[in-house]
Every structure is written in structure tokens, then in C-alpha cells.
Design a protein around this motif. Structure first.
Motif, PDB file in Angstrom:
ATOM      1  N   LEU A 313      87.639 -87.105 -73.429  1.00 33.28           N
ATOM      2  CA  LEU A 313      86.172 -87.089 -73.488  1.00 33.28           C
ATOM      3  C   LEU A 313      85.681 -85.945 -74.368  1.00 33.28           C
ATOM      4  CD1 LEU A 313      85.208 -87.876 -69.776  1.00 33.28           C
ATOM      5  CD2 LEU A 313      84.764 -89.320 -71.769  1.00 33.28           C
ATOM      6  N   ARG A 314      86.269 -84.759 -74.212  1.00 34.91           N
ATOM      7  CA  ARG A 314      85.842 -83.615 -75.033  1.00 34.91           C
ATOM      8  C   ARG A 314      86.160 -83.853 -76.506  1.00 34.91           C
ATOM      9  NH1 ARG A 314      82.657 -81.699 -75.585  1.00 34.91           N
ATOM     10  NH2 ARG A 314      83.093 -79.600 -76.324  1.00 34.91           N
ATOM     11  N   ARG A 315      87.267 -84.520 -76.782  1.00 34.12           N
ATOM     12  CA  ARG A 315      87.652 -84.754 -78.178  1.00 34.12           C
ATOM     13  C   ARG A 315      86.595 -85.569 -78.914  1.00 34.12           C
ATOM     14  NH1 ARG A 315      93.254 -87.787 -79.834  1.00 34.12           N
ATOM     15  NH2 ARG A 315      92.153 -89.558 -78.912  1.00 34.12           N
ATOM     16  N   THR A 316      85.906 -86.423 -78.207  1.00 33.69           N
ATOM     17  CA  THR A 316      84.881 -87.259 -78.838  1.00 33.69           C
ATOM     18  C   THR A 316      83.473 -86.718 -78.622  1.00 33.69           C
ATOM     19  OG1 THR A 316      85.018 -88.675 -76.868  1.00 33.69           O
ATOM     20  CG2 THR A 316      86.244 -89.364 -78.824  1.00 33.69           C
ATOM     21  N   GLY A 317      83.357 -85.460 -78.197  1.00 29.65           N
ATOM     22  CA  GLY A 317      82.060 -84.803 -78.145  1.00 29.65           C
ATOM     23  C   GLY A 317      81.357 -84.823 -76.810  1.00 29.65           C
ATOM     24  N   TRP A 318      81.920 -85.455 -75.799  1.00 28.62           N
ATOM     25  CA  TRP A 318      81.268 -85.515 -74.494  1.00 28.62           C
ATOM     26  C   TRP A 318      81.536 -84.234 -73.715  1.00 28.62           C
ATOM     27  CZ3 TRP A 318      77.877 -89.277 -73.371  1.00 28.62           C
ATOM     28  CH2 TRP A 318      77.902 -90.410 -74.185  1.00 28.62           C
ATOM     29  N   GLU A 319      80.520 -83.739 -73.051  1.00 24.80           N
ATOM     30  CA  GLU A 319      80.665 -82.517 -72.262  1.00 24.80           C
ATOM     31  C   GLU A 319      81.254 -82.826 -70.895  1.00 24.80           C
ATOM     32  OE1 GLU A 319      76.901 -80.539 -72.056  1.00 24.80           O
ATOM     33  OE2 GLU A 319      76.649 -80.472 -74.239  1.00 24.80           O
ATOM     34  N   VAL A 320      82.033 -81.865 -70.385  1.00 19.90           N
ATOM     35  CA  VAL A 320      82.648 -81.959 -69.063  1.00 19.90           C
ATOM     36  C   VAL A 320      82.274 -80.700 -68.294  1.00 19.90           C
ATOM     37  CG1 VAL A 320      84.817 -82.127 -67.780  1.00 19.90           C
ATOM     38  CG2 VAL A 320      84.561 -83.343 -69.964  1.00 19.90           C
ATOM     39  N   TRP A 321      81.621 -80.866 -67.139  1.00 21.30           N
ATOM     40  CA  TRP A 321      81.088 -79.727 -66.393  1.00 21.30           C
ATOM     41  C   TRP A 321      81.674 -79.668 -64.984  1.00 21.30           C
ATOM     42  CZ3 TRP A 321      77.780 -75.931 -68.192  1.00 21.30           C
ATOM     43  CH2 TRP A 321      77.232 -76.146 -69.460  1.00 21.30           C
ATOM     44  N   LEU A 322      81.729 -78.451 -64.466  1.00 24.27           N
ATOM     45  CA  LEU A 322      82.070 -78.208 -63.071  1.00 24.27           C
ATOM     46  C   LEU A 322      80.793 -77.819 -62.340  1.00 24.27           C
ATOM     47  CD1 LEU A 322      83.927 -77.695 -60.644  1.00 24.27           C
ATOM     48  CD2 LEU A 322      84.422 -75.427 -61.589  1.00 24.27           C
ATOM     49  N   ALA A 323      80.362 -78.659 -61.400  1.00 27.44           N
ATOM     50  CA  ALA A 323      79.173 -78.350 -60.590  1.00 27.44           C
ATOM     51  C   ALA A 323      79.626 -77.469 -59.423  1.00 27.44           C
ATOM     52  CB  ALA A 323      78.510 -79.630 -60.116  1.00 27.44           C
ATOM     53  N   TYR A 324      79.901 -76.207 -59.731  1.00 27.66           N
ATOM     54  CA  TYR A 324      80.526 -75.305 -58.761  1.00 27.66           C
ATOM     55  C   TYR A 324      79.621 -74.997 -57.572  1.00 27.66           C
ATOM     56  CZ  TYR A 324      77.605 -71.568 -60.682  1.00 27.66           C
ATOM     57  OH  TYR A 324      76.536 -70.795 -61.078  1.00 27.66           O
ATOM     58  N   ASP A 325      78.313 -75.174 -57.726  1.00 31.08           N
ATOM     59  CA  ASP A 325      77.373 -74.811 -56.669  1.00 31.08           C
ATOM     60  C   ASP A 325      76.714 -76.021 -56.022  1.00 31.08           C
ATOM     61  OD1 ASP A 325      76.089 -75.445 -59.015  1.00 31.08           O
ATOM     62  OD2 ASP A 325      74.569 -73.881 -58.866  1.00 31.08           O
ATOM     63  N   LEU A 326      77.286 -77.209 -56.195  1.00 29.35           N
ATOM     64  CA  LEU A 326      76.732 -78.404 -55.566  1.00 29.35           C
ATOM     65  C   LEU A 326      77.396 -78.597 -54.207  1.00 29.35           C
ATOM     66  CD1 LEU A 326      74.916 -80.967 -55.898  1.00 29.35           C
ATOM     67  CD2 LEU A 326      76.990 -82.145 -56.681  1.00 29.35           C
ATOM     68  N   PRO A 327      76.638 -78.551 -53.106  1.00 30.76           N
ATOM     69  CA  PRO A 327      77.250 -78.741 -51.779  1.00 30.76           C
ATOM     70  C   PRO A 327      77.470 -80.220 -51.476  1.00 30.76           C
ATOM     71  CG  PRO A 327      74.895 -78.366 -51.549  1.00 30.76           C
ATOM     72  CD  PRO A 327      75.198 -78.258 -53.031  1.00 30.76           C
ATOM     73  N   GLY A 328      78.219 -80.465 -50.402  1.00 28.30           N
ATOM     74  CA  GLY A 328      78.351 -81.821 -49.899  1.00 28.30           C
ATOM     75  C   GLY A 328      79.561 -82.592 -50.377  1.00 28.30           C
ATOM     76  N   SER A 329      80.610 -81.903 -50.852  1.00 23.28           N
ATOM     77  CA  SER A 329      81.825 -82.561 -51.340  1.00 23.28           C
ATOM     78  C   SER A 329      83.010 -82.063 -50.513  1.00 23.28           C
ATOM     79  CB  SER A 329      82.037 -82.250 -52.823  1.00 23.28           C
ATOM     80  OG  SER A 329      83.199 -82.867 -53.321  1.00 23.28           O
ATOM     81  N   TYR A 330      83.805 -83.009 -49.963  1.00 26.08           N
ATOM     82  CA  TYR A 330      84.872 -82.640 -49.031  1.00 26.08           C
ATOM     83  C   TYR A 330      86.142 -83.457 -49.303  1.00 26.08           C
ATOM     84  CZ  TYR A 330      80.758 -80.899 -46.595  1.00 26.08           C
ATOM     85  OH  TYR A 330      79.586 -80.259 -46.296  1.00 26.08           O
ATOM     86  N   GLU A 331      87.271 -82.881 -48.890  1.00 29.96           N
ATOM     87  CA  GLU A 331      88.559 -83.565 -48.888  1.00 29.96           C
ATOM     88  C   GLU A 331      89.373 -82.998 -47.740  1.00 29.96           C
ATOM     89  OE1 GLU A 331      91.052 -82.749 -52.253  1.00 29.96           O
ATOM     90  OE2 GLU A 331      90.469 -80.641 -52.348  1.00 29.96           O
ATOM     91  N   GLU A 332      90.618 -83.441 -47.584  1.00 29.05           N
ATOM     92  CA  GLU A 332      91.471 -82.967 -46.499  1.00 29.05           C
ATOM     93  C   GLU A 332      92.782 -82.421 -47.059  1.00 29.05           C
ATOM     94  OE1 GLU A 332      91.741 -86.292 -43.849  1.00 29.05           O
ATOM     95  OE2 GLU A 332      89.600 -86.212 -43.358  1.00 29.05           O
ATOM     96  N   SER A 333      93.362 -81.471 -46.329  1.00 30.59           N
ATOM     97  CA  SER A 333      94.559 -80.769 -46.788  1.00 30.59           C
ATOM     98  C   SER A 333      95.811 -81.404 -46.212  1.00 30.59           C
ATOM     99  CB  SER A 333      94.477 -79.300 -46.335  1.00 30.59           C
ATOM    100  OG  SER A 333      95.708 -78.632 -46.502  1.00 30.59           O
ATOM    101  N   PRO A 334      96.950 -81.342 -46.925  1.00 36.09           N
ATOM    102  CA  PRO A 334      98.221 -81.730 -46.302  1.00 36.09           C
ATOM    103  C   PRO A 334      98.451 -80.899 -45.039  1.00 36.09           C
ATOM    104  CG  PRO A 334      98.496 -81.445 -48.665  1.00 36.09           C
ATOM    105  CD  PRO A 334      97.129 -80.931 -48.330  1.00 36.09           C
ATOM    106  N   PRO A 335      99.025 -81.486 -43.986  1.00 34.49           N
ATOM    107  CA  PRO A 335      99.091 -80.782 -42.704  1.00 34.49           C
ATOM    108  C   PRO A 335     100.173 -79.712 -42.615  1.00 34.49           C
ATOM    109  CG  PRO A 335     100.080 -82.956 -42.516  1.00 34.49           C
ATOM    110  CD  PRO A 335      99.481 -82.879 -43.888  1.00 34.49           C
ATOM    111  N   THR A 336     101.232 -79.801 -43.420  1.00 32.70           N
ATOM    112  CA  THR A 336     102.345 -78.862 -43.303  1.00 32.70           C
ATOM    113  C   THR A 336     102.760 -78.362 -44.678  1.00 32.70           C
ATOM    114  OG1 THR A 336     104.150 -80.465 -43.552  1.00 32.70           O
ATOM    115  CG2 THR A 336     103.192 -80.240 -41.353  1.00 32.70           C
ATOM    116  N   LEU A 337     103.526 -77.291 -44.667  1.00 37.50           N
ATOM    117  CA  LEU A 337     104.035 -76.740 -45.923  1.00 37.50           C
ATOM    118  C   LEU A 337     104.906 -77.756 -46.650  1.00 37.50           C
ATOM    119  CD1 LEU A 337     104.537 -74.377 -47.886  1.00 37.50           C
ATOM    120  CD2 LEU A 337     106.398 -73.636 -46.367  1.00 37.50           C
ATOM    121  N   ILE A 338     105.731 -78.495 -45.918  1.00 36.88           N
ATOM    122  CA  ILE A 338     106.617 -79.476 -46.553  1.00 36.88           C
ATOM    123  C   ILE A 338     105.803 -80.598 -47.188  1.00 36.88           C
ATOM    124  CG2 ILE A 338     108.353 -81.247 -46.050  1.00 36.88           C
ATOM    125  CD1 ILE A 338     109.621 -79.263 -44.092  1.00 36.88           C
ATOM    126  N   ASP A 339     104.762 -81.079 -46.512  1.00 30.73           N
ATOM    127  CA  ASP A 339     103.906 -82.115 -47.093  1.00 30.73           C
ATOM    128  C   ASP A 339     103.148 -81.584 -48.309  1.00 30.73           C
ATOM    129  OD1 ASP A 339     104.520 -84.097 -45.133  1.00 30.73           O
ATOM    130  OD2 ASP A 339     103.227 -83.043 -43.723  1.00 30.73           O
TER     131      ASP A 339
END
Length: 682
Positions: A313-339
Motif C-alpha cells: 500500500l505504501r509503495r503505491t502512495g497510500w498512507e498507513v496509520w496506527l490509531a494508537y489512542d483509539l479505545p475499544g479494541s481487544y484480543e486475547e492472549s495465549p494461556p501458557t508460555l508453551i502456547d
């Protein structure tokens, strides 16, 4: 379709910031390397000394960059950032999205209950916002197991009936899961991409609030030059000690590091593969992935496709942004070190593949930097191991070399080496204080983390656990890198997402090598130089305790006990947002649904009707008929379905005529399927 070509307002700031970053990394690195050179034994062999200094210079620059990113993030949280993509939400513009957006959830052998509970939560939140008409949901399955496939189908049908959401929530399973997740998304784009100007990409464990999804669409509509916006997902919902440590680290330090990444990259950002929005037309036009030359694991289809898609995307001129201060985004972590490490092994292979793209024509310099950074994230592990090995050799050189030689610590330059060591520790540890400093400035935020005392205890415990586990990560990543370079392929399989306790047998099976290495290395270091042994002891202790750490950190009981004490407490636990409360309620209310295969399907007329409807609509991506399913049908009629292999079950499940015949034979007296069976609208 191309992005705007006029120089954006943030471009000059980006150049100045990156020049400052280079200076802040290189100048201290040169000085520190010079001090270490003066501290080496005077009769050191030039090849050994040169190798040690080269490794030190690279690794000191690496940790200096981490410190600079965190320091920039702290600065951004203390003052206004004029270039944050979220500031565009304050500009005049339509309050509601004017274009349709697809919400994609690619899945592969995931727990259907969790997948569809997350979808239901997000669907209801968008419905309550009044903007549901602008969104469609797509569950894109690559599951191969027939029981999982049928369970996904049943969960989809149940949810659509519950929400009256046929024609709004779609399910599609590919017959051939070529190129993994990237191929799954590409298949969606070919079939339905033209109908949606934007799509939001999720993982199976992702959750986003309605406000966050609406904000992403609004930012896209107000910034026509932007091709991708990545959010910062916070990890939630796990209970093991390891996962709760990950959640605490992500929640306390994540905002600071994300702000720092934004500070240096601005519109030349990166993509993490989920919890992001993309502009469909440029993605379809420019993000077709190349086939890398050579054989797997370094050749073939690209595993870590997200970095590459951002670069295209950047190669063709499109901007890529990180919305670092936008709340409301979640995921879950692997439960163990091995996972966690099982996932890291796949990421390691994917990131190392990017070495073949570093010099690709036309890429933006920041895209090359993202590739290099991703490679070094894993390559630094064997480099740290080599640095420690060379340190051991230097100690041995001083101990058993010429009579005039002094030990590395007793040498007059030892004070300089100690100063560099202290400086290195500060660069590693000071960023651990930036997040707590920001939290402590806000009394309300401090209460949500359990108060000042509990926050401080949590930070100390996190540092201790991270220090002990760092040698395990170093060893694991070193093996991953070596295995990839030696040609050992790594499949991108299903991930373990549910809490689980490791048993001692599994832990010892994984960490026998680390324990033996710690004992042998410690014995050698002690006999070479007790002071060198003391310097090396944190590494040795982490390796020695590898198996106990893996077992204890997987404990749900210990994780729950710390939660009850308010240690490693995060705001999503102390004051859960509405989206998380709803998800947890749905997960508690879900009945146990054992997954069955072909036999169970044939005995259930409603499930059979649903499956046949999906097949006939083309949602299952059928292969052309070759007569094999008909032959299997005859075999089942004679012998029953119990002896069928997984692949044979899949063949029959993909053939409507054979299924109908088997169903009629197995339940001739069963009532007809209910009228109005759901239809997948392709």
C-alpha cells in the motif's frame, strides 16, 4: 485508483523525527562500544574481540531504539500530537458512515462458541448505534475437520435465527485453504470485495466496540489518502498467571510503546493483521502477494502477509496509520508460555521470509525498516546467545590465558564495562516506569489498576517474571531461527486460546535442554571466574527454572488468586466496558455443544437442511464432482459411516446429492425440515 500524490503535512515532521532517532541510537552506541573495547583484556585475540564488539554494537543499538520509542511515547502522552489520525474525527463531516463496510473474521479450527459470541456482541453494539445497515459480517472458515465445520455451521445458523440476521451475517468455508489466512481474505475480495469500500479484519478472539468500528470508518471517509488504519488491541479475558502478566504488560506499557511507534512512523505505519480497517479497492489492486523464490520455509507463500500488504500500500502512495489512542479494541492472549512460543515459531518463520523482500523494488524506506525490525525481533535472540557465548570465551581467555592476563572484571577497564552494564540496564528498565508514571497522574485511572501500591507490586512482579523468562525466549527464538534457516517448515495451525494448566511431563519435555545447559554453563562460568558467574546468574537462573516457570505460570488458580488480591489488575477487569461484559455473559450462558461428524448430521433433519442449503448456495466452495463421493455413499449405505476417514467425511459433506440420499436412507420416517430454512446469500 491511487492515493493523493501531494506531499502531506506530516512528511517534514517524519523526516526530522527519524533523523533525531538515528542520532539518538547511533551516537550513544558508538560511545558505549568504545568503552567496552577499552574494557576488554589487553591481549584479547582480535577476531574474538572484534566479534564481541560487533555483536555488542548491534544489540546496544537495538535496546537503545526500544528506549527511544518508549521515550517518544511518553512525550506524546504528555503533550498534544498534531498528527494523530484520530484528530480527523474532530473535523466537520458526516456523523454516520455513508459507505458499506464488511467485517471479516477468518477462522481455522477455532471454538465456534467464542467466535459467534464475539460476533453477536459486535452485531448488537452496531445495531444499538443505529448504523447496522452499513455493516455486514463474514465468517470465513478454513477449517478441515468435519466436526468443526459442522459446528461452525450450526453456530452460524443459531445466531442468525436468534438475531434475525440472515442476509447480514454470512458464513463461507473454502474447500481448499491455499495460502492460509491471506488466501482466505483474497478469496473474499474476489467474490464480494467490490460491494464494500472498506473492510475491518478481525481474529477469532478479537472484539471491537461499536464506537471503535464507527470511528474507523469515519476516519477512512475523512482521509481519502489513507489505505489502512491499525488499532492497538488490549489483551483481555484470560486467567492463567502467564496470560494475566501479558494482559498487565500490554495494558500498562502498550499505550506508551504504541504512541512511540506512531511518533516515528506517522503515515508510513505497519499492519498487524487484525483489528484494523482497510480500503478495499487499493488492497485488491496492489496487495496481491508474490510467491517467494525457493522452497519452504523461507520460500513459497508468504506467512506474515500483514507487513507485506502494508508495504505494498505504501509503495503505491497510500498512507498507513496506527490509531494508537483509539479505545475499544481487544484480543486475547495465549494461556501458557508453551502456547505463546508455538505462535511465535510461526511468526518467526513469517518474519524471516521478509529478508527476501528487503531489497524489493519501489518499497518505501520505512517499509524496509519494518521488515528489518521484524526480522531482528527474532534474529536478536541468537545474537544475544552468541554475545553471552563470546563473553564466556573472553572470561576463559582471561582465566587460562597468559600469566599476565587479568580477568575481564579485574582489568582496569572493568569499571568502564560496569558503567556500560548499568547503562544497558537503565535502557531496559526505565521504559517499564513510563506507563506507571502516566497512570499515577490520573487518580481515576490509578484506581482502575488497583491503586498505587498494587500497581507498584504488579510492575515489580512483571519485571521479575520477565527477567526470568527472557532466557527462555532467547533459547526458543534461537531454535526457531536455526530451524528455519536449516529448512524445517512450520505450518500455520490452529491456536490454543482457552485457559489450561500445563502438567509437569509436558513442561519437562519442552525444557530438558535448558535445564541441562544451565547446569553445565553455570559450572563452567564459576570455575572460570566467580564474578563472571554472578554477572551471568540471571540468565542461568531463568534457564534452570524453565520447567517450573512454565508450569506455575500456566496456573489458573495462581492467576485467579492474584486477581483477587488486585495484583496485575487492569481496567477491563476492575471496570469492564459494556462490550466485554456482554461477551462474558454470552460465554457463560452458552450450553455445552459436543461437536459431531457425518453420523450426527444425518440423524438431525434440521442440521441436514441447513448444511444442504449452505452447499447449494455455493458457500462451501464445492469441488467439481468426480464420482468419489458417490462411491463413498454406496460404501456408507453398506457398512455405515463409522469407518470413514476425516477426508472421506469431508468429501461426502461437500456433495449434496450423496448427503440427501444418505439422510433419506438413515431417517426415512423423520419429519421434514422446518419451512423457511436459512439461505446463505452469496
Amino acid at each position: 485508483m491511487r492515493a493523493c500524490t501531494a506531499a502531506p503535512a506530516w512528511r517534514g515532521a517524519a523526516i526530522r523525527r527519524r533523523m533525531a532517532l538515528a542520532a539518538l541510537i547511533l551516537l550513544p552506541d558508538i560511545y558505549a562500544t568504545q568503552l567496552v573495547a577499552e574494557a576488554l583484556p589487553p591481549d584479547m585475540h582480535p577476531l574474538l574481540g572484534g566479534a564481541y564488539l560487533g555483536l555488542f554494537a548491534l544489540l546496544f543499538a537495538w535496546i537503545s531504539m526500544g528506549f527511544c520509542i518508549a521515550a517518544a511515547g511518553l512525550m506524546l502522552h504528555l503533550r498534544r500530537e498534531p498528527y494523530a489520525i484520530t484528530r480527523s474525527l474532530r473535523r466537520p463531516g458526516p456523523a454516520a458512515p455513508s459507505a458499506r463496510t464488511a467485517i471479516l473474521m477468518p477462522i481455522y479450527h477455532e471454538e465456534p462458541g467464542r467466535v459467534f459470541a464475539g460476533l453477536e456482541t459486535m452485531y448488537r453494539l452496531l445495531d444499538e448505534s443505529g448504523q447496522l445497515e452499513q455493516f455486514d459480517f463474514f465468517v470465513l472458515s478454513d477449517s478441515r475437520d468435519p466436526a468443526v465445520w459442522l459446528a461452525e455451521e450450526q453456530a452460524w445458523g443459531s445466531l442468525c435465527r436468534k438475531l434475525d440476521a440472515f442476509g447480514r451475517i454470512y458464513y463461507r468455508r473454502r474447500a481448499v485453504n491455499s495460502e492460509g489466512k491471506a488466501g482466505n481474505i483474497a478469496d473474499f475480495c474476489r467474490r464480494w470485495g467490490a460491494a464494500y469500500p472498506y473492510f475491518i479484519i478481525l481474529d477469532a478472539d478479537s472484539l471491537m466496540t461499536g464506537d471503535a468500528m464507527l470511528a474507523l470508518v469515519q476516519m477512512m471517509e475523512r482521509n481519502p489518502q489513507v489505505g489502512l488504519i491499525q488499532t492497538l488491541p488490549f489483551t483481555v479475558n484470560r486467567s492463567t498467571l502467564f496470560a494475566r502478566a501479558q494482559q498487565f504488560t500490554n495494558r500498562v506499557h502498550g499505550p506508551v510503546f504504541a504512541a512511540g511507534l506512531h511518533y516515528w512512523q506517522l503515515g508510513d505505519g505497519n499492519y498487524w493483521g487484525h483489528n484494523a480497517i482497510l480500503r478495499t479497492a487499493p488492497f485488491m489492486a496492489h496487495c496481491g502477494l508474490p510467491e517467494l523464490p525457493g522452497k519452504a520455509p523461507l520460500g513459497g507463500h508468504i506467512m506474515s502477509h500483514d507487513f507485506v500488504e502494508a508495504a505494498l500500500l505504501r509503495r503505491t502512495g497510500w498512507e498507513v496509520w496506527l490509531a494508537y489512542d483509539l479505545p475499544g479494541s481487544y484480543e486475547e492472549s495465549p494461556p501458557t508460555l508453551i502456547d505463546y512460543l508455538a505462535r511465535d515459531r510461526r511468526w518467526c518463520r513469517g518474519n524471516l521470509q521478509h529478508a527476501k523482500l528487503l531489497l524489493a523494488a519501489g518499497l518505501h524506506p520505512m517499509s524496509r525498516a519494518h521488515f528489518a525490525n521484524g526480522i531482528l525481533a527474532y534474529l536478536t535472540a541468537p545474537l544475544w546467545a552468541l554475545l553471552l557465548l563470546f563473553g564466556t570465551l573472553i572470561a576463559g581467555w582471561a582465566a587460562i590465558g597468559s600469566a599476565e592476563a587479568e580477568s575481564a572484571v579485574q582489568h582496569p577497564g572493568g569499571m568502564l564495562a560496569a558503567a556500560v552494564f548499568v547503562c544497558t540496564l537503565l535502557l531496559l528498565l526505565l521504559p517499564k516506569l513510563f506507563g506507571p508514571m502516566l497512570i499515577a497522574q490520573d487518580p481515576a485511572a490509578l484506581r482502575r489498576f488497583g491503586g498505587q501500591g498494587r500497581l507498584a507490586v504488579g510492575v515489580v512482579l512483571e519485571i521479575v517474571l520477565g527477567t526470568l523468562m527472557a532466557p527462555l525466549l532467547m533459547m526458543a527464538h534461537s531454535r526457531f531461527v536455526l530451524g528455519t534457516l536449516l529448512g524445517r517448515d512450520t505450518a500455520w495451525g490452529a491456536q490454543c486460546r482457552a485457559d489450561r494448566d500445563l502438567d509437569w511431563r509436558e513442561a519437562w519435555g519442552h525444557y530438558r535442554l535448558e535445564t541441562g545447559l544451565a547446569l553445565c554453563w553455570g559450572w563452567l562460568a564459576w570455575h572460570l571466574d566467580p564474578l563472571f558467574f554472578a554477572w551471568l546468574s540471571p540468565v542461568l537462573l531463568g534457564l534452570l527454572l524453565a520447567a517450573p516457570l512454565a508450569v506455575l505460570s500456566s496456573s489458573v488458580t495462581l492467576g485467579t488468586r492474584l486477581a483477587e488480591l488486585g495484583i496485575w489488575l487492569i481496567p477491563e477487569e476492575s471496570r469492564p466496558p459494556d462490550a466485554l461484559r456482554r461477551l462474558r455473559t454470552l460465554l457463560r450462558q452458552q450450553p455445552a455443544r459436543p461437536m459431531g461428524g457425518l453420523q450426527e448430521l444425518l440423524a438431525d433433519p434440521v442440521a441436514t437442511a441447513l448444511h444442504l442449503t449452505v452447499l447449494q448456495s455455493g458457500a462451501a466452495g464445492l469441488r467439481p464432482a468426480d464420482g468419489s463421493a458417490a462411491a463413498l455413499c454406496e460404501r456408507v449405505l453398506r457398512e455405515g459411516a463409522a469407518g470413514l476417514s476425516t477426508e472421506e467425511q469431508v468429501q461426502l459433506l461437500a456433495d449434496p446429492q450423496s448427503l440427501m440420499r444418505l439422510h433419506q436412507a438413515s431417517s426415512a420416517a423423520a419429519p421434514s425440515p422446518a419451512a423457511g430454512a436459512p439461505v446463505f446469500v452469496a
